[in-house]
Motif scaffolding. Structure first.
Motif, PDB file in Angstrom:
ATOM      1  N   PRO A 262       0.792  -1.237   0.000  1.00 17.78           N
ATOM      2  CA  PRO A 262       0.000   0.000   0.000  1.00 17.78           C
ATOM      3  C   PRO A 262       0.821   1.283   0.000  1.00 17.78           C
ATOM      4  CG  PRO A 262      -1.006  -1.589   1.471  1.00 17.78           C
ATOM      5  CD  PRO A 262       0.289  -2.204   1.016  1.00 17.78           C
TER       6      PRO A 262
ATOM      7  N   ILE B  46       0.340   3.912  -3.019  1.00 17.14           N
ATOM      8  CA  ILE B  46      -0.135   5.275  -2.825  1.00 17.14           C
ATOM      9  C   ILE B  46       0.808   6.272  -3.477  1.00 17.14           C
ATOM     10  CG2 ILE B  46      -0.496   7.080  -1.079  1.00 17.14           C
ATOM     11  CD1 ILE B  46      -1.733   4.932   0.716  1.00 17.14           C
TER      12      ILE B  46
ATOM     13  N   ILE C 173      -5.471   9.250  -2.221  1.00 17.80           N
ATOM     14  CA  ILE C 173      -6.038   7.912  -2.113  1.00 17.80           C
ATOM     15  C   ILE C 173      -5.678   7.314  -0.764  1.00 17.80           C
ATOM     16  CG2 ILE C 173      -4.005   6.971  -3.299  1.00 17.80           C
ATOM     17  CD1 ILE C 173      -5.750   4.668  -4.286  1.00 17.80           C
ATOM     18  N   SER C 174      -6.575   6.512  -0.231  1.00 19.13           N
ATOM     19  CA  SER C 174      -6.320   5.758   0.988  1.00 19.13           C
ATOM     20  C   SER C 174      -6.618   4.290   0.707  1.00 19.13           C
ATOM     21  CB  SER C 174      -7.200   6.265   2.134  1.00 19.13           C
ATOM     22  OG  SER C 174      -6.996   5.489   3.300  1.00 19.13           O
ATOM     23  N   ILE C 175      -5.823   3.404   1.308  1.00 24.18           N
ATOM     24  CA  ILE C 175      -5.990   1.964   1.099  1.00 24.18           C
ATOM     25  C   ILE C 175      -6.124   1.268   2.451  1.00 24.18           C
ATOM     26  CG2 ILE C 175      -4.905  -0.142   0.226  1.00 24.18           C
ATOM     27  CD1 ILE C 175      -3.481   1.572  -1.867  1.00 24.18           C
ATOM     28  N   ARG C 176      -7.154   0.411   2.558  1.00 26.83           N
ATOM     29  CA  ARG C 176      -7.355  -0.385   3.782  1.00 26.83           C
ATOM     30  C   ARG C 176      -7.046  -1.840   3.465  1.00 26.83           C
ATOM     31  NH1 ARG C 176     -11.621  -3.416   6.180  1.00 26.83           N
ATOM     32  NH2 ARG C 176     -13.071  -2.906   4.482  1.00 26.83           N
TER      33      ARG C 176
ATOM     34  N   SER D 214     -10.670   0.792  -0.474  1.00 32.31           N
ATOM     35  CA  SER D 214      -9.907   1.942  -0.942  1.00 32.31           C
ATOM     36  C   SER D 214     -10.862   3.072  -1.283  1.00 32.31           C
ATOM     37  CB  SER D 214      -9.072   1.569  -2.173  1.00 32.31           C
ATOM     38  OG  SER D 214      -8.317   2.676  -2.627  1.00 32.31           O
TER      39      SER D 214
ATOM     40  N   TRP E  48     -15.088   5.089  -4.216  1.00 31.25           N
ATOM     41  CA  TRP E  48     -14.544   3.981  -3.428  1.00 31.25           C
ATOM     42  C   TRP E  48     -14.769   2.649  -4.149  1.00 31.25           C
ATOM     43  CZ3 TRP E  48     -18.440   7.288  -1.985  1.00 31.25           C
ATOM     44  CH2 TRP E  48     -19.742   6.784  -2.118  1.00 31.25           C
TER      45      TRP E  48
ATOM     46  N   ASP F 279     -11.312  -2.694  -3.410  1.00 32.03           N
ATOM     47  CA  ASP F 279      -9.860  -2.622  -3.298  1.00 32.03           C
ATOM     48  C   ASP F 279      -9.379  -1.462  -4.169  1.00 32.03           C
ATOM     49  OD1 ASP F 279      -9.904  -3.616  -5.969  1.00 32.03           O
ATOM     50  OD2 ASP F 279      -9.848  -5.670  -5.225  1.00 32.03           O
ATOM     51  N   TRP F 280      -8.054  -1.235  -4.196  1.00 31.91           N
ATOM     52  CA  TRP F 280      -7.558  -0.072  -4.931  1.00 31.91           C
ATOM     53  C   TRP F 280      -7.804  -0.201  -6.430  1.00 31.91           C
ATOM     54  CZ3 TRP F 280      -3.877  -0.204  -8.761  1.00 31.91           C
ATOM     55  CH2 TRP F 280      -3.107  -1.363  -8.865  1.00 31.91           C
TER      56      TRP F 280
END
Length: 238
Positions: free
Chosen positions: A20, A24, A44-47, A115, A203, A206-207
Protein backbone atom coordinates in the motif's frame (compact mmCIF):
# COMPACT_ATOMS: atom_id res chain seq x y z
CA UNK A 1 17.22 5.11 15.99
CA UNK A 2 15.05 3.18 18.46
CA UNK A 3 13.59 -0.24 17.81
CA UNK A 4 10.04 1.13 17.97
CA UNK A 5 10.76 3.64 15.21
CA UNK A 6 12.37 0.88 13.12
CA UNK A 7 9.21 -1.20 13.55
CA UNK A 8 7.07 1.73 12.50
CA UNK A 9 9.13 2.31 9.37
CA UNK A 10 8.79 -1.39 8.55
CA UNK A 11 5.06 -0.78 8.07
CA UNK A 12 5.77 1.33 4.98
CA UNK A 13 9.02 -0.26 3.77
CA UNK A 14 8.73 -3.04 1.21
CA UNK A 15 10.20 -4.11 -2.12
CA UNK A 16 6.73 -5.32 -3.16
CA UNK A 17 5.35 -2.79 -5.68
CA UNK A 18 1.84 -3.74 -4.54
CA UNK A 19 2.49 -2.78 -0.92
CA UNK A 20 0.00 0.00 0.00
CA UNK A 21 2.73 2.54 0.78
CA UNK A 22 4.33 1.97 -2.61
CA UNK A 23 0.97 1.99 -4.37
CA UNK A 24 -0.14 5.27 -2.83
CA UNK A 25 3.07 6.94 -3.95
CA UNK A 26 2.75 5.56 -7.48
CA UNK A 27 -0.97 6.28 -7.84
CA UNK A 28 -0.74 9.84 -6.51
CA UNK A 29 1.92 10.57 -9.13
CA UNK A 30 -0.34 9.04 -11.80
CA UNK A 31 -3.34 11.08 -10.62
CA UNK A 32 -1.16 14.20 -10.70
CA UNK A 33 -0.35 13.58 -14.35
CA UNK A 34 -4.07 13.18 -15.07
CA UNK A 35 -4.78 16.54 -13.44
CA UNK A 36 -6.87 14.93 -10.70
CA UNK A 37 -4.72 16.00 -7.73
CA UNK A 38 -3.32 19.40 -8.61
CA UNK A 39 -1.36 21.24 -5.93
CA UNK A 40 -1.39 19.21 -2.74
CA UNK A 41 -5.11 18.34 -2.79
CA UNK A 42 -6.80 15.00 -3.38
CA UNK A 43 -5.34 11.53 -2.98
CA UNK A 44 -6.04 7.91 -2.11
CA UNK A 45 -6.32 5.76 0.99
CA UNK A 46 -5.99 1.96 1.10
CA UNK A 47 -7.36 -0.39 3.78
CA UNK A 48 -5.89 -3.86 4.15
CA UNK A 49 -7.67 -5.86 6.84
CA UNK A 50 -6.66 -4.17 10.11
CA UNK A 51 -4.61 -1.27 8.72
CA UNK A 52 -5.37 1.94 6.82
CA UNK A 53 -2.65 3.68 4.80
CA UNK A 54 -3.10 7.41 4.22
CA UNK A 55 -0.99 9.98 2.39
CA UNK A 56 0.19 13.17 4.10
CA UNK A 57 -1.27 16.63 3.70
CA UNK A 58 0.79 19.40 2.13
CA UNK A 59 3.20 17.23 0.15
CA UNK A 60 3.41 17.57 -3.65
CA UNK A 61 1.43 14.59 -4.88
CA UNK A 62 3.95 13.55 -7.55
CA UNK A 63 6.72 13.56 -4.92
CA UNK A 64 5.09 11.48 -2.18
CA UNK A 65 7.33 8.68 -0.92
CA UNK A 66 6.46 5.57 1.14
CA UNK A 67 8.13 7.07 4.22
CA UNK A 68 5.59 9.95 4.05
CA UNK A 69 2.68 7.54 4.60
CA UNK A 70 0.61 7.37 7.80
CA UNK A 71 -0.69 4.03 9.08
CA UNK A 72 -3.78 3.77 11.27
CA UNK A 73 -5.36 0.70 12.89
CA UNK A 74 -8.76 -0.42 11.66
CA UNK A 75 -11.33 -0.38 13.10
CA UNK A 76 -11.21 2.54 15.48
CA UNK A 77 -13.46 5.44 16.40
CA UNK A 78 -14.37 7.28 13.20
CA UNK A 79 -11.73 10.00 12.70
CA UNK A 80 -13.00 13.56 12.87
CA UNK A 81 -11.48 16.98 13.45
CA UNK A 82 -12.61 16.77 17.06
CA UNK A 83 -11.34 13.36 18.21
CA UNK A 84 -7.87 11.96 18.68
CA UNK A 85 -6.81 9.43 16.08
CA UNK A 86 -4.81 6.34 16.89
CA UNK A 87 -1.76 5.82 14.69
CA UNK A 88 0.47 2.81 14.18
CA UNK A 89 2.92 5.04 12.35
CA UNK A 90 3.54 8.74 11.79
CA UNK A 91 6.27 10.03 9.45
CA UNK A 92 9.34 11.42 11.19
CA UNK A 93 8.94 14.64 9.21
CA UNK A 94 6.65 17.30 10.56
CA UNK A 95 3.67 16.16 8.47
CA UNK A 96 -0.07 15.96 9.06
CA UNK A 97 -2.30 13.20 7.73
CA UNK A 98 -4.55 14.01 4.79
CA UNK A 99 -7.51 16.29 5.57
CA UNK A 100 -9.56 13.69 3.67
CA UNK A 101 -9.09 11.13 6.46
CA UNK A 102 -12.64 11.43 7.93
CA UNK A 103 -14.10 11.23 4.41
CA UNK A 104 -12.06 8.14 3.56
CA UNK A 105 -13.30 6.60 6.80
CA UNK A 106 -16.88 7.05 5.61
CA UNK A 107 -16.14 4.75 2.68
CA UNK A 108 -14.61 2.14 4.99
CA UNK A 109 -17.42 2.15 7.56
CA UNK A 110 -20.50 2.84 5.42
CA UNK A 111 -19.52 0.81 2.32
CA UNK A 112 -16.90 -1.55 3.78
CA UNK A 113 -14.57 -0.28 1.05
CA UNK A 114 -10.96 -1.31 0.70
CA UNK A 115 -9.91 1.94 -0.94
CA UNK A 116 -11.18 5.47 -1.47
CA UNK A 117 -9.98 8.04 -4.01
CA UNK A 118 -10.53 11.80 -3.92
CA UNK A 119 -9.91 13.91 -7.03
CA UNK A 120 -10.21 17.58 -7.91
CA UNK A 121 -10.93 16.70 -11.53
CA UNK A 122 -12.26 19.64 -13.54
CA UNK A 123 -14.84 17.26 -15.03
CA UNK A 124 -16.22 16.65 -11.54
CA UNK A 125 -16.20 20.33 -10.63
CA UNK A 126 -17.96 21.33 -13.86
CA UNK A 127 -20.59 18.64 -13.32
CA UNK A 128 -21.39 19.98 -9.85
CA UNK A 129 -21.95 23.43 -11.35
CA UNK A 130 -24.14 22.26 -14.23
CA UNK A 131 -26.26 19.98 -12.00
CA UNK A 132 -26.15 22.20 -8.90
CA UNK A 133 -29.92 22.79 -8.78
CA UNK A 134 -30.74 19.09 -9.15
CA UNK A 135 -28.15 18.07 -6.52
CA UNK A 136 -27.66 14.93 -8.60
CA UNK A 137 -25.58 14.12 -11.68
CA UNK A 138 -27.45 11.69 -13.95
CA UNK A 139 -26.49 9.90 -17.15
CA UNK A 140 -27.69 6.82 -19.01
CA UNK A 141 -26.95 4.83 -22.18
CA UNK A 142 -23.21 5.35 -21.84
CA UNK A 143 -20.20 3.35 -20.63
CA UNK A 144 -21.59 2.83 -17.11
CA UNK A 145 -21.02 -0.93 -16.87
CA UNK A 146 -17.64 -0.22 -15.25
CA UNK A 147 -19.43 1.28 -12.25
CA UNK A 148 -20.82 -0.87 -9.44
CA UNK A 149 -24.03 -0.25 -7.51
CA UNK A 150 -23.00 1.31 -4.20
CA UNK A 151 -19.39 1.16 -5.34
CA UNK A 152 -19.01 -2.54 -4.54
CA UNK A 153 -22.22 -4.25 -5.68
CA UNK A 154 -23.29 -5.61 -9.08
CA UNK A 155 -22.23 -3.61 -12.13
CA UNK A 156 -24.63 -1.20 -13.77
CA UNK A 157 -25.87 -1.93 -17.29
CA UNK A 158 -26.00 0.23 -20.38
CA UNK A 159 -29.75 0.77 -19.81
CA UNK A 160 -29.39 1.85 -16.17
CA UNK A 161 -29.24 5.47 -15.07
CA UNK A 162 -26.15 6.40 -13.10
CA UNK A 163 -26.82 8.85 -10.26
CA UNK A 164 -24.12 10.63 -8.27
CA UNK A 165 -25.28 12.91 -5.42
CA UNK A 166 -23.85 16.42 -5.06
CA UNK A 167 -23.24 17.82 -1.55
CA UNK A 168 -22.35 21.38 -0.62
CA UNK A 169 -18.74 22.26 0.02
CA UNK A 170 -17.36 23.58 3.31
CA UNK A 171 -14.33 25.82 4.02
CA UNK A 172 -12.62 22.95 5.84
CA UNK A 173 -12.62 19.59 4.09
CA UNK A 174 -12.90 17.61 7.34
CA UNK A 175 -16.31 19.20 7.93
CA UNK A 176 -17.74 17.38 4.91
CA UNK A 177 -17.75 14.13 6.90
CA UNK A 178 -21.35 14.21 8.13
CA UNK A 179 -22.97 15.45 4.90
CA UNK A 180 -21.03 12.87 2.87
CA UNK A 181 -22.14 10.10 5.21
CA UNK A 182 -25.76 11.27 5.03
CA UNK A 183 -25.63 11.24 1.21
CA UNK A 184 -24.12 7.75 1.18
CA UNK A 185 -26.91 6.48 3.43
CA UNK A 186 -29.65 8.33 1.54
CA UNK A 187 -28.42 7.03 -1.83
CA UNK A 188 -27.12 3.49 -1.21
CA UNK A 189 -26.75 2.83 -4.95
CA UNK A 190 -24.30 5.72 -5.41
CA UNK A 191 -20.72 4.74 -6.27
CA UNK A 192 -19.33 8.18 -5.45
CA UNK A 193 -20.14 11.55 -3.93
CA UNK A 194 -19.59 14.85 -5.74
CA UNK A 195 -18.69 17.96 -3.74
CA UNK A 196 -19.88 21.28 -5.13
CA UNK A 197 -17.08 23.34 -6.68
CA UNK A 198 -14.54 20.87 -5.29
CA UNK A 199 -14.33 17.35 -6.70
CA UNK A 200 -15.45 13.76 -6.09
CA UNK A 201 -14.96 10.84 -3.69
CA UNK A 202 -15.06 7.32 -5.16
CA UNK A 203 -14.54 3.98 -3.43
CA UNK A 204 -14.29 0.25 -4.18
CA UNK A 205 -13.57 -3.14 -2.65
CA UNK A 206 -9.86 -2.62 -3.30
CA UNK A 207 -7.56 -0.07 -4.93
CA UNK A 208 -7.98 -1.62 -8.39
CA UNK A 209 -11.77 -1.36 -8.30
CA UNK A 210 -11.66 2.13 -6.78
CA UNK A 211 -9.24 3.26 -9.51
CA UNK A 212 -11.31 1.68 -12.29
CA UNK A 213 -14.51 3.28 -11.06
CA UNK A 214 -12.85 6.67 -10.67
CA UNK A 215 -11.67 6.43 -14.27
CA UNK A 216 -15.13 5.40 -15.48
CA UNK A 217 -16.88 8.10 -13.49
CA UNK A 218 -14.48 10.77 -14.70
CA UNK A 219 -15.16 9.71 -18.29
CA UNK A 220 -18.92 9.86 -17.67
CA UNK A 221 -18.66 13.24 -15.97
CA UNK A 222 -16.66 14.60 -18.88
CA UNK A 223 -19.03 13.38 -21.56
CA UNK A 224 -22.03 14.41 -19.46
CA UNK A 225 -20.70 17.96 -19.19
CA UNK A 226 -20.09 18.07 -22.96
CA UNK A 227 -23.60 16.77 -23.67
CA UNK A 228 -25.18 19.25 -21.29
CA UNK A 229 -23.29 22.17 -22.83
CA UNK A 230 -24.33 20.96 -26.30
CA UNK A 231 -27.97 20.92 -25.27
CA UNK A 232 -28.24 17.11 -25.42
CA UNK A 233 -30.14 15.12 -22.77
CA UNK A 234 -27.87 12.99 -20.60
CA UNK A 235 -30.71 10.64 -19.62
CA UNK A 236 -32.95 8.98 -22.22
CA UNK A 237 -36.56 7.95 -21.61
CA UNK A 238 -36.89 10.14 -18.51
Amino acid sequence: MSASIDQEDALVTSTDPLHPANLISELCASFYRLGWVTGTGGGISIRTDDKVYIAPSGVQKERIEPLHIFVLPYPQAEPSPHTDRIFLRRPKLNLKESACTPLFWNAFTVRNAGSCIHTHSQNAVMATLLWEKEKMFKISHQMIKGVRIGGNGPTLSYLDTLEVPIINNTPNEEDLKDSMKEAMEQYPRAAGILVLRHGIYVWGDDWQKAKTQTECLDYLLEIGVKMKLAGLPTVLNE
